[in-house]
Design a protein around this motif. Sequence first.
Motif, short mmCIF file in Angstrom:
data_model
loop_
_atom_site.label_atom_id
_atom_site.label_comp_id
_atom_site.label_asym_id
_atom_site.label_seq_id
_atom_site.Cartn_x
_atom_site.Cartn_y
_atom_site.Cartn_z
N PRO A 10 0.84 -1.21 0.00
CA PRO A 10 0.00 0.00 0.00
C PRO A 10 0.87 1.25 0.00
CG PRO A 10 -0.01 -1.04 2.16
CD PRO A 10 0.68 -2.00 1.24
N SER A 11 0.32 2.32 -0.56
CA SER A 11 1.05 3.58 -0.63
C SER A 11 1.19 4.17 0.77
CB SER A 11 0.31 4.57 -1.53
OG SER A 11 -0.92 4.95 -0.94
N PRO A 12 2.17 5.06 0.98
CA PRO A 12 2.30 5.71 2.29
C PRO A 12 1.03 6.46 2.70
CG PRO A 12 4.28 6.09 0.97
CD PRO A 12 3.27 5.44 0.06
N GLU A 13 0.31 7.00 1.71
CA GLU A 13 -0.93 7.71 2.03
C GLU A 13 -1.98 6.76 2.61
OE1 GLU A 13 1.41 10.20 -0.59
OE2 GLU A 13 0.83 8.11 -0.70
N ILE A 14 -2.08 5.57 2.02
CA ILE A 14 -3.07 4.60 2.52
C ILE A 14 -2.68 4.13 3.93
CG2 ILE A 14 -3.97 2.27 2.16
CD1 ILE A 14 -3.95 2.81 -0.82
N VAL A 15 -1.38 3.91 4.14
CA VAL A 15 -0.92 3.49 5.47
C VAL A 15 -1.22 4.58 6.51
CG1 VAL A 15 1.11 2.90 6.84
CG2 VAL A 15 0.86 1.99 4.53
N THR A 49 -4.18 19.51 2.31
CA THR A 49 -3.65 18.30 1.70
C THR A 49 -2.43 17.87 2.49
OG1 THR A 49 -4.44 18.86 -0.51
CG2 THR A 49 -2.65 17.27 -0.37
N GLY A 50 -2.37 16.58 2.83
CA GLY A 50 -1.30 16.09 3.70
C GLY A 50 -0.31 15.20 2.98
N ALA A 51 0.89 15.16 3.54
CA ALA A 51 1.95 14.27 3.07
C ALA A 51 2.47 13.48 4.26
CB ALA A 51 3.07 15.06 2.42
N PRO A 52 2.56 12.16 4.16
CA PRO A 52 3.06 11.37 5.28
C PRO A 52 4.52 11.74 5.61
CG PRO A 52 1.99 9.96 3.65
CD PRO A 52 2.16 11.30 3.01
N VAL A 53 4.80 11.85 6.89
CA VAL A 53 6.16 12.04 7.38
C VAL A 53 6.37 11.02 8.50
CG1 VAL A 53 6.28 14.48 6.77
CG2 VAL A 53 5.42 13.82 9.02
N GLU A 54 7.59 10.88 8.93
CA GLU A 54 7.87 9.91 9.98
C GLU A 54 7.09 10.27 11.24
OE1 GLU A 54 11.66 7.87 12.33
OE2 GLU A 54 11.97 9.44 10.80
N GLY A 55 6.20 9.38 11.64
CA GLY A 55 5.44 9.59 12.87
C GLY A 55 4.32 10.58 12.77
N SER A 69 -8.46 11.12 -0.12
CA SER A 69 -9.25 11.77 -1.17
C SER A 69 -10.05 10.71 -1.92
CB SER A 69 -8.34 12.53 -2.13
OG SER A 69 -7.43 11.63 -2.76
N ASP A 70 -10.98 11.15 -2.72
CA ASP A 70 -11.85 10.21 -3.43
C ASP A 70 -11.06 9.30 -4.36
OD1 ASP A 70 -14.04 11.25 -2.16
OD2 ASP A 70 -14.57 12.63 -3.78
N ASP A 71 -9.93 9.77 -4.90
CA ASP A 71 -9.12 8.91 -5.77
C ASP A 71 -8.11 8.09 -4.98
OD1 ASP A 71 -7.27 10.78 -4.99
OD2 ASP A 71 -6.92 11.60 -7.00
N THR A 72 -8.17 8.16 -3.64
CA THR A 72 -7.32 7.40 -2.71
C THR A 72 -5.83 7.67 -2.91
OG1 THR A 72 -7.09 5.39 -4.05
CG2 THR A 72 -9.06 5.56 -2.65
N LYS A 73 -5.48 8.77 -3.56
CA LYS A 73 -4.07 9.05 -3.80
C LYS A 73 -3.52 10.13 -2.88
CE LYS A 73 -4.19 7.74 -8.70
NZ LYS A 73 -3.98 8.20 -10.09
N ARG A 74 -4.40 10.87 -2.21
CA ARG A 74 -3.93 11.98 -1.37
C ARG A 74 -4.60 11.93 -0.01
NH1 ARG A 74 -5.75 16.87 -4.81
NH2 ARG A 74 -7.45 15.38 -5.17
N LEU A 75 -3.92 12.50 0.96
CA LEU A 75 -4.50 12.65 2.29
C LEU A 75 -5.15 14.03 2.38
CD1 LEU A 75 -1.61 11.21 4.46
CD2 LEU A 75 -3.93 10.30 4.39
N LYS A 76 -6.35 14.06 2.90
CA LYS A 76 -7.06 15.34 3.05
C LYS A 76 -7.33 15.58 4.53
CE LYS A 76 -8.06 17.49 0.09
NZ LYS A 76 -7.26 18.50 -0.67
#
Length: 204
Positions: free
Chosen positions: A59-64, A140-146, A94-101
Motif C-alpha cells: 500500500p502507498s504511504p498515504e493509505i498506510v 492536503t497532507g503528506a506522510p512524514v515519519e510519525g 481523497s476520493d481517488d485514494t491518492k492523497r490525504l485530506k
Amino acid sequence: MHQLTEKQKKIALIVGAVLLAIHFAPGFINNLRHAAPAPAVVQKQSAAHVAPAPPPPPPSPEIVAAAKYGGIWAGSELMPDQNRCSIRIEIRLSDDTKRLKGYESKTCIPTQPFAGGKGIHGQSVADVMRETAPVSAVMTGAPVEGGIRFTVDSLIGTPYDGYSLIGMTITDFGQGQVQAQWQSQRSPQAPCPDNRMLLKKARG
C-alpha cells in the motif's frame, strides 16, 4: 513310367505351392513385422507450468497513514494569548485514494474581556460573534515519519486576530493522542509563533 495327366499335374502344382507357402510363410511374416513402422508413441503433454501470481504491491504511504490517522481528532486548550481555542480535524483519503485530506475547524473564545469580572463591556454583539466564529481550512497532507504534514488549500472564514493558517503537522503523542502544531501569519513579514495542542481521537 506312368505319365501324369493334366489334372494330376495341376494338383501337384497346387500341393507344391501350398508346401512352399507353409515353409516360407513364417519368415515372410516376420520380415513384414520388422519392416512395418512402429506405432507412434503418444506422449502426454504435461500441463503447462502456471507461474504463481505476483504478490500485490504494498500500500502507498498515504493509505498506510490514512489507516493509522484517519478519523476525527479534537482538542481544546488555553492558548498563550489567553484565548480558549478548540480544534477539530477530520483526516481521510481523497476520493481517488491518492492523497490525504484534512478538514480543520478552529474556534476561539477570547477570555481577556472576562478578566477581573469585566465581562464583555464595550463590545458589540457583532464583535463577540466575529471573535467566536469558527474558521475552517481544507488541507492536503503528506506522510512524514510519525505523522502527517499538511499544507492549506483554502480557508473558510476570517480569523478574529487576523492570523491565517498556512500549515499544520500532526505527530504521535502517546496512546490515542496526536500533537497538532500549526503555523499562521498575517503576512509573509508577520508570522505568528507556532502553536501546539494535544488532540484525542473522537471518532474513527
